[in-house]
Design an enzyme around this catalytic site. Structure first.
Site, PDB file in Angstrom:
ATOM      1  N   TYR A 197     -14.084  10.453  -1.989  1.00  0.00           N
ATOM      2  CA  TYR A 197     -13.199   9.857  -2.911  1.00  0.00           C
ATOM      3  C   TYR A 197     -13.151  10.694  -4.155  1.00  0.00           C
ATOM      4  O   TYR A 197     -12.484  10.525  -5.036  1.00  0.00           O
ATOM      5  CB  TYR A 197     -13.507   8.378  -3.197  1.00  0.00           C
ATOM      6  CG  TYR A 197     -13.337   7.348  -2.106  1.00  0.00           C
ATOM      7  CD1 TYR A 197     -11.955   6.906  -2.076  1.00  0.00           C
ATOM      8  CD2 TYR A 197     -14.088   6.879  -1.126  1.00  0.00           C
ATOM      9  CE1 TYR A 197     -11.436   6.065  -0.883  1.00  0.00           C
ATOM     10  CE2 TYR A 197     -13.649   5.962  -0.245  1.00  0.00           C
ATOM     11  CZ  TYR A 197     -12.296   5.807   0.011  1.00  0.00           C
ATOM     12  OH  TYR A 197     -12.015   4.954   0.894  1.00  0.00           O
ATOM     13  N   ARG A 234       1.000  -1.197   0.012  1.00  0.00           N
ATOM     14  CA  ARG A 234      -0.093  -0.020   0.022  1.00  0.00           C
ATOM     15  C   ARG A 234       0.856   1.197  -0.111  1.00  0.00           C
ATOM     16  O   ARG A 234       0.424   2.275  -0.584  1.00  0.00           O
ATOM     17  CB  ARG A 234      -0.852   0.090   1.177  1.00  0.00           C
ATOM     18  CG  ARG A 234      -1.741   1.323   1.171  1.00  0.00           C
ATOM     19  CD  ARG A 234      -2.754   1.130   2.467  1.00  0.00           C
ATOM     20  NE  ARG A 234      -3.398   2.447   2.550  1.00  0.00           N
ATOM     21  CZ  ARG A 234      -4.735   2.531   3.528  1.00  0.00           C
ATOM     22  NH1 ARG A 234      -4.969   1.298   4.263  1.00  0.00           N
ATOM     23  NH2 ARG A 234      -5.421   3.432   3.519  1.00  0.00           N
TER      24      ARG A 234
END
Length: 416
Positions: free
Chosen positions: A238, A87
């Site tokens: 988002y 990540r």
């Protein structure tokens, strides 16, 4: 009813387990994870949580997927291939090229899809052998791409995200009403959704909310209030990566990646979970993210395994003509009727061009991303990047493709 959680060693699992009470109808929870040390720590703490709550649910742990999934009514996927180290790379390498660094969209999101889709499909095939009737509930990002991969392979799968339920709860507090009375008109793709209606008692109160409380709504989604007024809708948070891309990149370049923050939180949580006297969720768990996911997951599993009951949920589901401008096999995120026969999207009023255009653009990228994830090849990676609205430039797509493949080669058999 037996619920199997693949990725059960996650530090977030106690939040899920805490949401399972006597009324959930779940008799047994099985946590499956290859990291046996984490699984032991998380599993022991979850047993204490259940005991402290007086829940009759039994909790078992195993590193053996087939054993854990055998006889399951539902299998919940919440895994992270490559862990927080992968990540971290997803969130940093795009920044070097002036692109947003994020684990579910842009180049970072594609990297995660490439690592994740083959693993999830393998897991699903193995689950089908021992629990052919089980529902697969996918919470693994990127949810839309992963869920579409599962459905195209014939698995009974539905995707779940916590954005809708979190926003419903926030709006209920803003309106000072019970959250059960708030119904959202939610449409788009996973992590690319808009709330176009907020109904309370049959009345759409969204126009009034935007007129009177736009600043508060905008603060939550980290976008300008003027944008909400222009759209007449509330984008998910988002969408800041699309509507304010350059500003987000500037902030990311001067802030630690989310992966670093989460890694620190996870270390602290595992230390807390190891304390045998701890019988309640520690406050630090709120820093982990995923608010209300446990409630959404338990309610969805209950609906999918119910006997005749039909409920409305916001899920990631096969399009099947709901959005006429998308392929039938695209996966959209919207309101759906859910029961033991599955999830069926509700009718959606015509989508405004400004929203439909972006939805179509990202759907095209997702289709190419899925082809790259299932068929491999550096050129397919570059094609998907070129199609992404946050990239879309030839030289940039080529540069990002080379770096993405290099950084993830250990997870991509074809990259050698």
């Amino acid at each position: 009813m037996r619920l199997t959680v693949v990725g059960g060693g996650s530090t977030y699992t106690p939040e899920l387990v805490d949401g399972i009470g006597e009324r959930s109808g779940i008799d047994e929870i099985v946590l499956v994870d290859p990291d046996e040390q984490r699984l032991r720590v998380v599993g022991d703490f979850c047993r204490r949580l259940l005991a402290h709550a007086g829940s009759p649910a039994k909790l078992t742990t195993t590193a053996d997927l087939e054993r854990g999934a055998d006889g399951a009514s539902a299998v919940l996927l919440q895994l992270r291939v490559g862990g927080q180290a992968a990540r971290y790379r997803d969130e940093t390498f795009p920044l070097e090229h002036g692109c947003v660094g994020q684990e579910t969209t842009g180049a970072g999101g594609l990297a995660k899809a490439l690592r994740t889709v083959p693993v999830v499909l393998d897991i699903a095939e193995r689950v089908r052998e021992v629990a052919p009737e089980a529902w697969i509930v996918n919470f693994t990002n990127p949810v839309g791409i992963v869920t579409r991969a599962l459905q195209l392979e014939g698995h009974t799968a539905v995707g779940l995200c916590n954005v809708a339920i979190t926003f419903q709860r926030r709006l209920a507090r803003l309106l000072d009403v019970d959250h059960e009375s708030v119904r959202l008109e939610h449409v788009g793709l996973n992590h690319l959704t808009w709330v176009r209606g907020v109904r309370v008692g049959g009345e759409d109160v969204l126009p009034r909310l935007i007129e009177q409380r736009a600043e508060e709504l905008a603060e939550h989604v980290e976008l300008p209030a003027a944008l909400l007024r222009r759209l007449g809708a509330v984008p998910s948070y988002y969408l800041k990566y699309f509507y304010t891309h350059d500003e987000v990149v500037a902030r990311q370049r001067s802030s630690p990646p989310r992966a670093s923050v989460v890694s620190d939180v996870e270390r602290n949580l595992l230390k807390r979970y190891s304390d045998p006297s701890l019988t309640a969720k520690p406050d630090e768990l709120m820093l982990r993210g995923g608010a209300h996911y446990s409630e959404a997951a338990v309610r969805l599993v209950s609906a999918l395994t119910s006997d005749g009951r039909v409920e409305e949920h916001v899920v990631n589901v096969r399009n099947d003509g709901t959005l006429a401008f998308l392929p039938d096999d695209a996966v959209i995120e919207t309101n759906a009727q859910v029961d033991a026969d599955g999830a069926r999207p509700e009718a959606v009023r015509p989508v405004e061009p400004a929203l439909a255009g972006l939805i179509s653009h990202v759907t095209a990228y997702e289709q190419l991303a899925l082809e790259a994830a299932t068929r491999g090849g550096r050129d397919r990676v570059a094609a998907a990047l070129l199609a992404h609205p946050l990239i879309g430039r030839h030289h940039l797509a080529e540069e990002l493709a080379d770096e993405l493949v290099r950084l993830n080669a250990v997870h991509l058999p074809w990259a050698g």
